[in-house]
Design a protein around this motif. Structure first.
Motif, PDB file in Angstrom:
ATOM      1  N   PRO A 215       0.827  -1.226   0.000  1.00  0.00           N
ATOM      2  CA  PRO A 215       0.000   0.000   0.000  1.00  0.00           C
ATOM      3  C   PRO A 215       0.856   1.270   0.000  1.00  0.00           C
ATOM      4  O   PRO A 215       1.790   1.396   0.796  1.00  0.00           O
ATOM      5  CB  PRO A 215      -0.811  -0.117   1.298  1.00  0.00           C
ATOM      6  CG  PRO A 215      -0.821  -1.578   1.602  1.00  0.00           C
ATOM      7  CD  PRO A 215       0.488  -2.109   1.112  1.00  0.00           C
ATOM      8  N   LYS A 216       0.533   2.195  -0.888  1.00  0.00           N
ATOM      9  CA  LYS A 216       1.277   3.442  -0.981  1.00  0.00           C
ATOM     10  C   LYS A 216       1.106   4.297   0.268  1.00  0.00           C
ATOM     11  O   LYS A 216       1.962   5.135   0.583  1.00  0.00           O
ATOM     12  CB  LYS A 216       0.806   4.226  -2.209  1.00  0.00           C
ATOM     13  CG  LYS A 216       1.037   3.521  -3.542  1.00  0.00           C
ATOM     14  CD  LYS A 216       2.521   3.386  -3.830  1.00  0.00           C
ATOM     15  CE  LYS A 216       2.763   2.815  -5.225  1.00  0.00           C
ATOM     16  NZ  LYS A 216       2.314   1.407  -5.332  1.00  0.00           N
ATOM     17  N   GLU A 217       0.002   4.082   1.002  1.00  0.00           N
ATOM     18  CA  GLU A 217      -0.241   4.875   2.206  1.00  0.00           C
ATOM     19  C   GLU A 217       0.852   4.693   3.240  1.00  0.00           C
ATOM     20  O   GLU A 217       1.151   5.616   4.017  1.00  0.00           O
ATOM     21  CB  GLU A 217      -1.596   4.504   2.818  1.00  0.00           C
ATOM     22  CG  GLU A 217      -2.799   4.879   1.972  1.00  0.00           C
ATOM     23  CD  GLU A 217      -3.071   3.872   0.879  1.00  0.00           C
ATOM     24  OE1 GLU A 217      -2.324   2.864   0.803  1.00  0.00           O
ATOM     25  OE2 GLU A 217      -4.020   4.088   0.086  1.00  0.00           O
ATOM     26  N   LEU A 218       1.454   3.487   3.278  1.00  0.00           N
ATOM     27  CA  LEU A 218       2.525   3.235   4.246  1.00  0.00           C
ATOM     28  C   LEU A 218       3.724   4.133   3.976  1.00  0.00           C
ATOM     29  O   LEU A 218       4.331   4.689   4.894  1.00  0.00           O
ATOM     30  CB  LEU A 218       2.938   1.763   4.194  1.00  0.00           C
ATOM     31  CG  LEU A 218       1.876   0.738   4.608  1.00  0.00           C
ATOM     32  CD1 LEU A 218       2.404  -0.678   4.424  1.00  0.00           C
ATOM     33  CD2 LEU A 218       1.463   0.962   6.056  1.00  0.00           C
ATOM     34  N   TYR A 219       4.073   4.288   2.693  1.00  0.00           N
ATOM     35  CA  TYR A 219       5.201   5.144   2.334  1.00  0.00           C
ATOM     36  C   TYR A 219       4.865   6.616   2.592  1.00  0.00           C
ATOM     37  O   TYR A 219       5.732   7.393   3.022  1.00  0.00           O
ATOM     38  CB  TYR A 219       5.587   4.929   0.874  1.00  0.00           C
ATOM     39  CG  TYR A 219       6.132   3.549   0.585  1.00  0.00           C
ATOM     40  CD1 TYR A 219       7.424   3.210   0.958  1.00  0.00           C
ATOM     41  CD2 TYR A 219       5.360   2.587  -0.053  1.00  0.00           C
ATOM     42  CE1 TYR A 219       7.935   1.949   0.689  1.00  0.00           C
ATOM     43  CE2 TYR A 219       5.856   1.328  -0.323  1.00  0.00           C
ATOM     44  CZ  TYR A 219       7.144   1.008   0.053  1.00  0.00           C
ATOM     45  OH  TYR A 219       7.649  -0.241  -0.196  1.00  0.00           O
ATOM     46  N   GLU A 220       3.627   7.006   2.320  1.00  0.00           N
ATOM     47  CA  GLU A 220       3.229   8.393   2.560  1.00  0.00           C
ATOM     48  C   GLU A 220       3.296   8.733   4.041  1.00  0.00           C
ATOM     49  O   GLU A 220       3.778   9.814   4.426  1.00  0.00           O
ATOM     50  CB  GLU A 220       1.817   8.622   2.018  1.00  0.00           C
ATOM     51  CG  GLU A 220       1.725   8.517   0.496  1.00  0.00           C
ATOM     52  CD  GLU A 220       0.295   8.572  -0.006  1.00  0.00           C
ATOM     53  OE1 GLU A 220      -0.623   8.683   0.856  1.00  0.00           O
ATOM     54  OE2 GLU A 220       0.086   8.516  -1.234  1.00  0.00           O
ATOM     55  N   ALA A 221       2.816   7.799   4.882  1.00  0.00           N
ATOM     56  CA  ALA A 221       2.863   8.033   6.330  1.00  0.00           C
ATOM     57  C   ALA A 221       4.300   8.096   6.823  1.00  0.00           C
ATOM     58  O   ALA A 221       4.646   8.944   7.663  1.00  0.00           O
ATOM     59  CB  ALA A 221       2.092   6.926   7.053  1.00  0.00           C
ATOM     60  N   ALA A 222       5.143   7.204   6.308  1.00  0.00           N
ATOM     61  CA  ALA A 222       6.548   7.204   6.722  1.00  0.00           C
ATOM     62  C   ALA A 222       7.245   8.482   6.275  1.00  0.00           C
ATOM     63  O   ALA A 222       8.076   9.038   7.002  1.00  0.00           O
ATOM     64  CB  ALA A 222       7.253   5.979   6.139  1.00  0.00           C
ATOM     65  N   SER A 223       6.898   8.948   5.073  1.00  0.00           N
ATOM     66  CA  SER A 223       7.501  10.181   4.573  1.00  0.00           C
ATOM     67  C   SER A 223       7.089  11.379   5.430  1.00  0.00           C
ATOM     68  O   SER A 223       7.899  12.271   5.722  1.00  0.00           O
ATOM     69  CB  SER A 223       7.088  10.403   3.115  1.00  0.00           C
ATOM     70  OG  SER A 223       7.657  11.584   2.615  1.00  0.00           O
TER      71      SER A 223
END
Length: 309
Positions: free
Chosen positions: A193-201
């Motif tokens: 899920p791209k949301e994981l990378y967005e949250a980490a960013s």
């Protein structure tokens, strides 16, 4: 019969009919599995307890072939060669992950071309791959030594030198399999899920931290699958060695023969060159047990490093 009992009986008949239809649908696959896989395994297991004559026919010898198996130094060397090749070949897994991560970057152009280039060795016939690398590794006119000569290095005869033969074979194995592993890893990365990378960013994590904290843990089930397939495939190595070295007396003339012989090649040699089929059956049953043991060990160890969502 009450209405309730009638409905219950109707459901049971429908359930039984569905069950028999299910059996009918899986029957062709089950029959093929039994005839072409299970029966040959059972037959080979039986032959491993027999001794074959020069003109056919066999006699029961019990555990003699297995006692001979454990005392044969050639079998020990073949097992060592096969396990060494398998362990070194696992280097291709992190290599495929790195390449997949590079191809998974946003905005990268020519991804389809890169995928095709990496996957091309996978769809190439193993015999063609072996012949190509046999030419590349040739000590007299091979391209590898020609390139090394440009920088003043006198390269060895890679496949005929005991010090380099097995490692040269590992390079071919990794080159042949990295494309398949890369495609599987790339599919696994694109499913994260791209949301994981967005949250980490948003939390300040950079690309490297995201890779180690998100990509690798989420990719661990895929890596587990690849490791299982890679180990089983490496333990059954035959075609590359057979084409690059030959068999029988031609192969034994190679100074690096003892460093290149794998378990499956030894099985082939005993079964079809020396016609020692009972002993060959014992060798391949031993390989089957080794594959089963290593696969079971991998499934047990996966609890410590595989993370399922």
């Amino acid at each position: 019969m009450t209405r309730k009992n009638a409905a219950h009986a109707s459901r049971r008949r429908r359930s039984r009919a569905e069950m028999w239809w299910g059996y009918a649908f899986i029957a062709p696959t089950g029959l093929g599995l039994a005839i072409f896989y299970l029966w040959p395994v059972a037959q080979t297991a039986y032959f491993s307890f027999t001794e074959w004559g020069a003109f056919g026919g066999h006699t029961w010898v019990g555990l003699e072939n297995y006692a001979r198996l454990f005392g044969d130094p050639e079998v020990g060397q073949a097992v060592l060669n096969t396990i060494t090749y398998t362990v070194l070949g696992l280097v291709g897994i992190p290599l495929a992950i790195v390449f997949a991560a590079l191809l998974n970057r946003q905005g990268l152009g020519g991804v389809s071309l890169y995928r095709t280039a990496f996957f091309l060795p996978v769809v190439t016939m193993p015999v063609a791959v072996a012949m190509l690398w046999r030419w590349l590794y040739n000590g007299d006119y091979g391209l590898v030594n020609q390139v090394l000569a440009v920088v003043g290095i006198d390269g060895p005869n890679w496949i005929a030198d005991p010090a380099t033969a097995l490692y040269a074979l590992v390079v071919v194995g990794i080159w042949s399999s990295v494309g398949y592993n890369l495609i599987i890893f790339l599919a696994g990365m694109q499913a994260i899920p791209k949301e994981l990378y967005e949250a980490a960013s948003m939390d300040g994590a950079g690309r490297v931290r995201q890779f180690f904290s998100i990509t690798l843990p989420m990719l661990s089930p895929t890596a587990f699958f690849i490791s299982i397939v890679s180990v089983i495939g490496s333990l059954q190595l035959f075609d590359l060695v057979f084409v690059m070295t030959g068999s029988g007396q031609a192969a034994r003339a190679n100074p690096a023969y003892s460093r290149l012989q794998t378990v499956v090649q030894l099985f082939y040699d005993r079964a079809f060159v020396t016609n020692d089929r009972g002993y060959a059956a014992a060798i391949v049953i031993g390989l089957l047990l080794l594959i089963a043991a290593l696969t079971a060990a991998q499934f047990r160890l996966q609890r410590r490093w595989v993370h399922y969502v």
